[in-house]
Write an enzyme that holds these catalytic residues in place. Structure first.
Site, short mmCIF file in Angstrom:
data_model
loop_
_atom_site.label_atom_id
_atom_site.label_comp_id
_atom_site.label_asym_id
_atom_site.label_seq_id
_atom_site.Cartn_x
_atom_site.Cartn_y
_atom_site.Cartn_z
N TYR A 1 -3.70 -39.16 22.48
CA TYR A 1 -2.25 -39.24 22.70
C TYR A 1 -1.76 -37.92 23.28
O TYR A 1 -2.07 -36.85 22.78
CB TYR A 1 -1.56 -39.53 21.37
N CYS A 2 -1.00 -38.01 24.37
CA CYS A 2 -0.39 -36.85 25.01
C CYS A 2 -1.51 -35.87 25.42
O CYS A 2 -2.49 -36.27 26.02
CB CYS A 2 0.64 -36.22 24.07
N LEU A 3 -1.38 -34.60 25.07
CA LEU A 3 -2.41 -33.64 25.44
C LEU A 3 -3.72 -33.92 24.72
O LEU A 3 -4.79 -33.49 25.19
CB LEU A 3 -1.95 -32.21 25.12
N LEU B 1 -2.99 -42.56 25.72
CA LEU B 1 -1.58 -42.90 25.52
C LEU B 1 -0.70 -41.76 26.02
O LEU B 1 -0.75 -40.65 25.47
CB LEU B 1 -1.31 -43.16 24.03
N GLY C 1 -4.99 -36.79 24.65
CA GLY C 1 -5.67 -37.66 25.60
C GLY C 1 -6.31 -36.86 26.72
O GLY C 1 -7.40 -37.20 27.21
#
Length: 559
Positions: free
Chosen positions: A296-298, A324, A300
């Site tokens: 998720y976010c960084l 994500l 990812g």
């Protein structure tokens, strides 16, 4: 320039300036302004166009000419019908005319560096927004009406709110009312246990809430700049809980909130002590084990780096990869990219040199500016002029629970990803060797959100261009966090979907979205069906002999 851990006079000076400017480099802003101003001074044609536009706007104001869509109330600041009455309509229309003029003045000027143009345009908008008539009690009809009805008590409450917020700011305490959402009591309450801990992470395991489970567990890697429990907020919107209910065993990384002692942690450390350590613990070192990886976010971005390194080294333990709101190409990072250039990064490095880390509050100002009308000025009006308090919710409480970033790792992230875009170029190094996203063969499920000001969806979409594997891309409505927390039953949710198999021709984001069909509902069920299709047949829950270290949410989350 590399990270310097000594307190040089330059670093001390820049750190002091950064406390005043919110971490922004005055040099970077001045350079952009000079580029624009000098080109404007040398362009009589542009000056003439601006003079003509000023005359046109003035004539429209004097004659009350036909209003544009923006004048008709598309700007949420002026949605109250009382803005259509005098003198407030005049205040509004004058402000909007100035806004249009300055937009024309700061764009389409030949010779100006495109990034400098965007910076000047952005700063001009921020300066104008500060002077919007909606921000002042005497020129805001909504505030004037409330003041009349309450005999000024709203302004008294607003003054009390300001004093309370000022004391919170100088005391560096959490926002008021966060006590209503206590971690482990009200939020982050899905039953689980910490099964592993090192100097950087706690690994939390959640047992499936079903009679049978999928044989492949799920590992979730959240961003290191956030507390993990954004994915385990209240029970009704917890992604962790939802996955457990669908028959998946879930593991999630809880990052330690770094301090000065962690200043020398690197991106390689985050791969080794974070993603790799978690994989080793989950698979128990079995090279034939399989698991689903989610970032998720960084988180990812970090997971993509680790996955590319695994693919390079012939490690195929990832059954699937889900990203994500995660960018892997930073060539078009959106307006946040305006705050990341060589001058800005050097400035931040000097700030971090004096304390060993970058405090989240020193970057939060930049993020708030990206949505200043929603995150700054609307709150000023509500809290200090109308005397109201925004009702706290679980997401706001999480957002107030900020984290820090270790100096060396954050410097490497800004330079190698934002500035040089090494990952997209196949130049980012893990174990002293480059990694390439095109090596990844695990099927990918990628989610972006339509109103994401941190990871703009068109930037996220570039994963479709950089990978040669099976990719399902989903674009859901909402923002960076709200769009991801899109539980089934959430009203007003819809999404778009495109699928690319290996060998398919690339479709640009613009070409796809023009013909894409919207699907009502949450993307969560679509994703879990996709995961199920990529999983083995359900089996009895596996027995674990993993030692219990602590109950979820663990200890690092409170750091």
């Amino acid at each position: 320039m590399t990270h310097n851990d000594t307190r040089t006079p330059d670093a001390l000076l820049h750190s002091a300036i950064g406390r005043v400017t919110g971490g922004l480099s005055p040099t970077a802003l001045a350079t952009a302004y000079l580029d624009w101003a000098m080109h404007l001074a040398g362009s009589p044609t542009k000056q003439g166009d601006l003079l003509a536009k000023a005359q046109t706007e003035a004539l429209r104001l004097m004659t009350g000419g036909k209003r544009s869509e923006e004048r008709n109330g598309r700007d949420s600041r002026f949605s109250d019908p009382r803005w259509n009455t005098l003198p407030f309509a005049a205040y509004r229309d004058t402000f909007l005319a100035q806004q249009r003029w300055w937009n024309a003045a700061t764009t389409h000027l030949a010779g100006v560096d495109p990034k400098h143009e965007r910076i000047v345009n952005f700063i001009a908008r921020q300066m104008l927004d500060m002077a919007a008539p909606s921000n002042f009690a005497i020129t805001n009809p909504t505030v004037l009406s409330r003041t009349w009805d309450e005999h000024g008590e709203n302004l008294l409450r607003g003054a009390q709110n300001w004093i309370q917020d000022f004391n919170q700011l100088i005391g560096q305490r959490r926002r008021p009312h966060c006590e209503d959402f206590c971690v482990g009591r009200d939020i982050a309450v899905t039953p689980g246990e910490v099964v592993f801990r090192n100097r950087l992470i706690e690994l939390i395991r959640y047992t499936p809430r079903s009679d049978t489970v999928r044989p492949e567990p799920i590992l979730i890697v959240p961003a290191w700049i956030m507390k993990y429990y954004v994915l385990d907020l209240s029970p009704e919107n917890s992604l962790v809980r939802y996955l457990c209910e669908q028959g998946f065993e879930v593991f999630i990384i809880s990052w330690k909130n770094p301090d000065a002692d962690d200043a020398d942690l690197t991106m390689q450390d985050y791969v080794d002590l974070g993603v790799r350590a978690a994989i080793k613990k989950i698979t128990r070192g079995d090279k034939d084990a399989r698991l689903h990886a989610v970032g998720y976010c960084l988180g990812g971005t970090l997971l993509s780096i680790a996955a590319a390194a695994m693919a390079r080294d012939g490690d195929d333990r990832f059954a699937t990869l889900s990203l994500l709101a995660s960018q892997v190409d930073f060539s078009e990072p959106g307006e946040i990219g305006l705050f990341i250039n060589e001058s800005q990064v050097a400035f931040l490095e000097d700030i971090m040199a004096t304390q060993g880390y970058l405090d989240a509050d020193q970057m939060a100002g930049a993020f708030r500016l990206l949505r200043s009308n929603d995150l700054i000025w609307s709150r000023v009006i509500r809290h200090y002029l109308l005397g109201e308090r925004t009702q706290m919710n679980d997401l706001m409480a999480w957002n107030a629970d900020s984290t820090r970033m270790p100096a060396k790792m954050h410097s490497e992230y800004l330079r190698h990803l934002f500035l040089h875009n090494d990952l997209a170029k196949g130049m980012f190094q893990v174990d002293d060797a480059p990694v390439a996203l095109s090596d990844i063969r695990a099927p990918i499920f990628c989610v972006a959100t339509t109103k994401d000001h941190i990871a703009p969806w068109r930037s996220v979409y570039r994963l479709m261009l950089l990978t040669d594997t099976d990719v399902t891309f989903v674009l859901t409505n909402g923002g960076h966090n709200g769009g991801i927390l899109s539980e089934p039953g959430h009203e007003g949710r819809h999404y778009f979907r495109i699928h690319k198999t290996e060998g398919d021709a690339y479709r640009s984001a613009g070409a796809w979205i023009e013909t894409a069909k919207a699907h009502d509902g949450s993307w969560w069920p679509v994703w879990t069906r996709w995961l199920a299709e990529k999983s083995g047949a359900p089996v009895a829950p596996r027995r674990t002999n993993v030692p219990h270290i602590a109950a979820a949410p663990g200890h690092y989350v409170f750091g």
